[in-house]
Scaffold this active site. Sequence first.
Site, PDB file in Angstrom:
ATOM      1  N   CYS A   1       0.769  -1.297  -0.049  1.00 33.21           N
ATOM      2  CA  CYS A   1      -0.159  -0.136  -0.007  1.00 33.21           C
ATOM      3  C   CYS A   1       0.975   1.195   0.049  1.00 33.21           C
ATOM      4  CB  CYS A   1      -0.768   0.042   1.219  1.00 33.21           C
ATOM      5  SG  CYS A   1      -0.978  -1.669   2.301  1.00 33.21           S
ATOM      6  N   LEU A  47      -3.987  -1.667  -1.235  1.00 37.03           N
ATOM      7  CA  LEU A  47      -3.911  -2.683  -2.204  1.00 37.03           C
ATOM      8  C   LEU A  47      -4.036  -4.333  -1.644  1.00 37.03           C
ATOM      9  CD1 LEU A  47      -3.419  -3.657  -5.313  1.00 37.03           C
ATOM     10  CD2 LEU A  47      -0.802  -3.717  -4.623  1.00 37.03           C
ATOM     11  N   ILE A  62      -4.241  -7.616  -0.473  1.00 37.16           N
ATOM     12  CA  ILE A  62      -3.748  -8.674  -0.890  1.00 37.16           C
ATOM     13  C   ILE A  62      -3.969  -9.948   0.072  1.00 37.16           C
ATOM     14  CG2 ILE A  62      -1.192  -9.892  -1.189  1.00 37.16           C
ATOM     15  CD1 ILE A  62      -1.870  -7.924  -3.229  1.00 37.16           C
ATOM     16  N   ASN A  89       2.711  -0.516   5.256  1.00 39.17           N
ATOM     17  CA  ASN A  89       2.931  -0.978   4.021  1.00 39.17           C
ATOM     18  C   ASN A  89       3.899  -2.179   3.920  1.00 39.17           C
ATOM     19  OD1 ASN A  89       3.590  -1.061   1.128  1.00 39.17           O
ATOM     20  ND2 ASN A  89       5.323   0.593   1.311  1.00 39.17           N
ATOM     21  N   GLY A  90       3.461  -3.293   2.899  1.00 43.02           N
ATOM     22  CA  GLY A  90       4.435  -4.298   2.913  1.00 43.02           C
ATOM     23  C   GLY A  90       3.695  -5.625   3.547  1.00 43.02           C
ATOM     24  N   ASP A 124      -2.080  -9.690   8.363  1.00 44.64           N
ATOM     25  CA  ASP A 124      -0.741  -9.560   9.029  1.00 44.64           C
ATOM     26  C   ASP A 124      -0.673  -8.119   9.593  1.00 44.64           C
ATOM     27  OD1 ASP A 124      -0.948  -8.233   6.550  1.00 44.64           O
ATOM     28  OD2 ASP A 124       1.450  -8.720   5.894  1.00 44.64           O
TER      29      ASP A 124
END
Length: 621
Positions: free
Chosen positions: A2, A62, A64, A87-88, A112
């Site tokens: 993201c 985004l 996932i 992010n990640g 997560d």
Amino acid sequence: MCGIAGILRFDGRPVAPSLIGGMLERLAHRGRDHAAVETGGNGSGHGRLSDRASIALGHRRLSIIDLSDAASQPMAYDNGTLWLVFNGEIYNYLELRQELAGNGYRFATHSDTEVILAAYAHWGPACVERFNGMFAFALWDDARQRLFCARDHLGIKPFFFVRNDDSFAFASESGALSGFHGNRLSRFGVAAYLASSYCPGQASIFEGVAKLLPGHWMTIEPSGATEIRRYWQLHGVARDAETPESVSKLEALMLAAVTRQLRSDVPVGALLSGGVDSGMVVALATRTVDDLYTYSAGFEGHPIDELPAAAAVAAKYRTRHCQRKVGDREAISYLDKAICGLSEPIADPAIIPSFILSEMAAGDGVKVLLSGTGGDEVFGGYDRYVGGATLKRRLLSRVPESLRQLLGQTLPATSKLGARLRNARLDMIFNTAGSFGLCQGLMRDASETADFLARLGAAIPATIDRPAALLYKQMDLDLSSYLPDEIMFLFDQMTMANTVEGRVPLVDVELVEMSLRFPPDSHVRGGRTKCLFRRIAEPYLGHEHVWRKKHGFSGPVPYWVNRHRSMFERSAKKVMDIPGLEHFRLPAWFRAKSGVELGLQESFELFALHALVRWYEGVLQ
């Protein structure tokens, strides 16, 4: 994957919604599935984050893992006392979730993101030491009135910030911080770019912008009090002999890394360049995924065609393979698109195939791409690690530091050799990429050159925490700067420009740590690079494929530059039109060789100037 952004004010004034909203708008390409902002009211009672602090956190998602709305961010935990933008991916989140559940923590999602929050609630800042993944996040701890920010061990995900007298602001991309730096270019950042072809270490192209370095966390309080700590670095001491057992363990770690990074609730694909790194990732991935998408690109005018090698691996492992051959005019048109997808300039032709392949994946609905990126830095794959290719550097590296300094004092501080003698890290930079000549063209006088070189050398901290073998000294610079600031940043920017998440299993932190436990000659010996990795990959890819000459994932820059030279030269002349760069001097060869085909180094210098100008025109104007 993201885009994250946030602001913490020290003066008690509320955060303007338009400011944080504008930051998120600049990050829209990083996540189009959801966008949200949460604020703190600083006594007004209007903010959910805090009633005592002027803070705002923003997120572009985004989706996932856990595609539900409940997994959206900013995410709250512990009755709203903890808030996170992230992010990640945390690849070991399932294992951590199970451990935390055993300690009484409960979870409302399967994400997560929530695991990070629970891990922080349980372990505090030490939680980052338990994460295996790529991450950059900011967590507001309302009970302690502090913002906790962290970046992953090897800097796979970016984290930019600005700190001034009245506020702290952060974002996934430096361009999103324009409301704080005003798009003012940093002369140091531009010079660093010209010297190395990217912005290394603490250098940013924008004035006042800093980076949270890999393996670091920081805390910021509403008073402005700030603390930055390093939580991870390599030991650099070979402790494991190369035995059948240790080699098998390394292979098992590779498989585990790839398997973890296949965790996703959306379609997954892989880049397949024809090299051993991406081939190995694909071979291991197909043990888990039956219908893996793979993507390859080749270029007309390139002396080596990697497409047949990539196609052979795809056929062997029965992937859904897509490949594309790109002509020079199409490559040049994609160059502009790729440059405009960068928040900071990079003079690496690999931005073109990275952009093209990410676009291809996005068109197929693939939202996650695995890559073999990082294999050379982790397993000793560059020719510069081999003695014959770097004789001068090997000689310099063997000179004791005290003698280096003494010899360096006998030469002008502005000379390339003098700089290399004074600072071993500059020695490595000037033999890796970029151009010392272009950098000198920006300097007004010898004093400014000397100051710049000293600052550049100090901008890149070592990854290895103690004296190490020569090979590991060489790999240290790549792991400290070239990997996070060029290779990983490029991959992040080009995948995210197409709203695709890029993953790099060969940069798994456990894999990196074990790789550097082996003796250096396990990796480089007899004039050959990446020996240990090739031995492990040989049963998967075959002897001929594994031991053939490395070609890299790039493009034919001299071919492009010489065929479209007038366009590149027009761009280069515009460097002096950029505010603050009026005194730039074009290199002597620029006019002296008019009409003569440019060689490799000159082509790359012209490419770097073109990339800088097109980035400025396309992104900032």
